[in-house]
Design a protein around this motif. Structure first.
Motif, mmCIF file in Angstrom:
data_model
loop_
_atom_site.group_PDB
_atom_site.id
_atom_site.type_symbol
_atom_site.label_atom_id
_atom_site.label_comp_id
_atom_site.label_asym_id
_atom_site.label_seq_id
_atom_site.Cartn_x
_atom_site.Cartn_y
_atom_site.Cartn_z
ATOM 1 N N PRO A 332 0.490 -1.346 -0.296
ATOM 2 C CA PRO A 332 0.073 0.074 0.003
ATOM 3 C C PRO A 332 0.622 1.534 -0.372
ATOM 4 N N ALA A 333 2.367 1.369 0.805
ATOM 5 C CA ALA A 333 2.749 2.784 0.139
ATOM 6 C C ALA A 333 3.935 2.063 -0.044
ATOM 7 N N GLU A 334 4.642 3.352 -0.845
ATOM 8 C CA GLU A 334 5.268 4.169 -2.031
ATOM 9 C C GLU A 334 6.366 3.357 -2.160
ATOM 10 N N SER A 335 7.232 3.049 -0.554
ATOM 11 C CA SER A 335 8.006 2.646 0.005
ATOM 12 C C SER A 335 8.253 1.413 0.401
ATOM 13 N N ILE A 336 8.981 0.363 -0.030
ATOM 14 C CA ILE A 336 8.974 -0.643 0.638
ATOM 15 C C ILE A 336 9.882 -1.042 1.262
ATOM 16 N N VAL A 337 10.381 -1.363 2.627
ATOM 17 C CA VAL A 337 11.379 -1.805 3.570
ATOM 18 C C VAL A 337 11.376 -3.086 3.518
ATOM 19 N N THR A 338 12.266 -3.134 3.553
ATOM 20 C CA THR A 338 13.396 -4.971 4.021
ATOM 21 C C THR A 338 14.364 -4.821 4.676
ATOM 22 N N SER A 339 14.545 -5.938 5.015
ATOM 23 C CA SER A 339 15.586 -6.152 6.382
ATOM 24 C C SER A 339 16.454 -7.330 5.591
ATOM 25 N N CYS A 340 16.209 -7.493 3.829
ATOM 26 C CA CYS A 340 17.050 -9.338 3.130
ATOM 27 C C CYS A 340 18.022 -8.881 1.826
ATOM 28 N N PRO A 341 18.740 -8.538 1.826
ATOM 29 C CA PRO A 341 19.088 -8.321 0.366
ATOM 30 C C PRO A 341 18.804 -8.718 -0.362
ATOM 31 N N PHE A 342 18.352 -10.640 -0.649
ATOM 32 C CA PHE A 342 17.661 -11.372 -1.749
ATOM 33 C C PHE A 342 16.457 -10.391 -2.074
ATOM 34 N N CYS A 343 15.525 -9.811 -0.885
ATOM 35 C CA CYS A 343 14.158 -9.296 -1.340
ATOM 36 C C CYS A 343 14.588 -8.137 -1.634
ATOM 37 N N PHE A 344 15.564 -7.317 -1.298
ATOM 38 C CA PHE A 344 15.547 -6.095 -1.967
ATOM 39 C C PHE A 344 16.044 -5.775 -2.967
ATOM 40 N N PHE A 345 17.276 -6.736 -4.233
ATOM 41 C CA PHE A 345 18.200 -7.321 -5.325
ATOM 42 C C PHE A 345 16.480 -7.455 -5.806
ATOM 43 N N ASN A 346 15.854 -8.639 -5.796
ATOM 44 C CA ASN A 346 14.608 -8.891 -6.733
ATOM 45 C C ASN A 346 13.462 -8.066 -6.581
ATOM 46 N N ILE A 347 13.133 -7.230 -5.639
ATOM 47 C CA ILE A 347 12.355 -6.592 -5.057
ATOM 48 C C ILE A 347 12.275 -5.682 -6.361
ATOM 49 N N ASN A 348 13.678 -4.838 -5.640
ATOM 50 C CA ASN A 348 14.302 -3.410 -6.577
ATOM 51 C C ASN A 348 14.555 -4.126 -8.005
ATOM 52 N N TYR A 349 14.572 -5.163 -7.832
ATOM 53 C CA TYR A 349 14.702 -5.171 -10.050
ATOM 54 C C TYR A 349 12.933 -4.994 -10.133
ATOM 55 N N THR A 350 12.645 -6.135 -10.457
ATOM 56 C CA THR A 350 11.494 -6.100 -10.597
ATOM 57 C C THR A 350 10.456 -4.856 -10.698
ATOM 58 N N SER A 351 11.047 -3.886 -9.980
ATOM 59 C CA SER A 351 10.195 -2.492 -9.577
ATOM 60 C C SER A 351 11.163 -1.919 -10.868
ATOM 61 N N VAL A 352 11.799 -1.895 -10.948
ATOM 62 C CA VAL A 352 12.650 -0.888 -12.140
ATOM 63 C C VAL A 352 11.962 -1.866 -13.834
ATOM 64 N N LYS A 353 12.372 -3.150 -13.268
ATOM 65 C CA LYS A 353 11.517 -3.093 -14.770
ATOM 66 C C LYS A 353 10.479 -3.001 -15.485
ATOM 67 N N GLY A 354 9.810 -3.157 -14.494
ATOM 68 C CA GLY A 354 8.483 -2.888 -14.897
ATOM 69 C C GLY A 354 7.241 -1.844 -13.952
ATOM 70 N N LYS A 355 8.599 -1.330 -14.153
ATOM 71 C CA LYS A 355 8.538 0.561 -13.569
ATOM 72 C C LYS A 355 6.951 0.080 -12.868
#
Length: 372
Positions: A332-355
């Motif tokens: 629901p929020a524009e910013s997603i916070v995580t404490s796992c580098p795997f989550c960060f990497f994959n979610i960030n990649y997907t957010s950028v790729k999928g705009k």
């Protein structure tokens, strides 16, 4: 590890499944693909074949085992309390023994670890380029173990975690020759390589007098805490994820974080949240920094898997992308916070790729900003 006893335990677990299929709609791989072979119940049927000694498996059955993220969502709802993740771990070992696996993409990563000492195919000479100052040369019984992904692919998590530990006055040492924790070997089913790597690392820690490890990586954390004792029979150290320490030290040392006045969604990593019940410390740390957490509908024990775990991203990138896309759409929020580098990497990649227009933030980045 008593192999025969463990195999019997797995057989007993598989026998409990009555095909009620309550797990199907909880499985992130099924929700992303709508494929029957990507369901926990199908995977347990394959496990039954494996452990009953059937000689051959079809490609679809092998794929079903390697697409399981071992996230544990199915275990939350299973009325028989079947430890599906554990069953899948042993299935992958069995597939490796029978030479069905690891998959080619897994073997490429495995070879990289053997040659370069990390799972990110990074140049070992550049492992510490993210450090904001000279490599710390000191002795301590507490080790800051950074991990492959933070050192090479999610360097902001390494840098902010390092600076945050210093800010919070934690006494720690680092290993200039830090090597991979070995989780990739384990997840790919190469328990022979995992056991060797685990033993080498643990002996190194023992010789240095290390009794406590702090890590920013959920994968390293879970590997040290669960897989090392499983294959080595014991653990000579305590392991702590940095998010467990942060709220405690902020209060104990009397810090007064400035209020950031932000609203975020916190994504519970599978291996920290659902597997280890570390739900409150990250949320408390965010609250101390004046950050409001707007929860997903599925959170804490029912939190969504990011789709990167257990080697899925390296072998089934599109599936991993689809799972991560569902997470982004449900935040629901524009910013997603995580404490796992795997989550960060994959979610960030997907957010950028999928705009997707979502900002992905590592938790220690926010805490450090609040304390600066």
């Amino acid at each position: 590890m008593n192999s025969n006893r463990f195999i019997q335990k797995i057989i007993d677990q598989v026998a409990l499944c009555d095909q009620c299929n309550l797990c199907v709609d909880r499985c992130p791989t099924y929700k992303a693909s709508d494929k029957e072979e990507y369901t926990p119940s199908f995977r347990l049927n394959v496990a039954n074949k494996l452990f009953k000694g059937e000689e051959s498996l079809c490609p679809k059955e092998v794929e079903s085992i390697y697409t399981c993220p071992q996230c544990g969502q199915c275990e939350v709802i299973c009325p028989q309390e079947i430890k599906v993740s554990e069953v899948m771990e042993y299935c992958r070992r069995e597939l490796a023994v029978r030479e069905y696996g690891p998959l080619d993409s897994h073997n490429k990563v495995i070879q990289g670890i053997l040659e370069k000492g990390n799972a990110a195919n990074g140049d070992p000479r550049k492992r510490w380029e993210w450090l904001p100052d000279e490599f710390p040369r000191r002795e301590s019984d507490t080790l800051f173990y950074v991990g492959c992904l933070p050192c090479y692919l999610v360097q902001n998590s390494a840098r902010s975690s390092y600076l945050l530990l210093r800010k919070l006055e934690v006494d720690f040492m680092m290993l200039h020759d830090e090597d991979c924790c070995g989780i990739y070997f384990y997840n790919a089913g190469r328990w022979d390589l995992a056991q060797k790597k685990f033993g080498e690392n643990q002996e190194k820690f023992r010789k240095l007098g290390i009794t406590r490890i702090i890590t920013p990586c959920a994968g390293c954390y879970y590997c040290f805490k669960r897989y090392y004792p499983r294959l080595l029979g014991e653990s000579t150290f305590q392991v702590i994820h940095i998010v467990e320490l942060v709220p405690i030290l902020i209060k104990e040392k009397g810090f007064s974080p400035k209020k950031l006045n932000q609203t975020v969604t916190y994504l519970d990593p599978c291996r920290l949240g659902r597997k280890e019940k570390i739900f409150d410390p990250p949320r408390e740390a965010l609250k101390l920094c004046g950050i409001e957490v707007r929860e997903m509908e599925d959170n804490r024990e029912k939190a969504s898997c990011c789709g990167a775990g257990a080697g899925i991203r390296s072998a089934y990138r599109e599936l991993s992308y689809q799972i991560a896309s569902q997470v982004l759409e449900s935040a629901p929020a524009e910013s997603i916070v995580t404490s796992c580098p795997f989550c960060f990497f994959n979610i960030n990649y997907t957010s950028v790729k999928g705009k997707k227009d979502k900002r992905i933030v590592y938790l220690t980045d926010l805490v450090l900003k609040s304390l600066s």
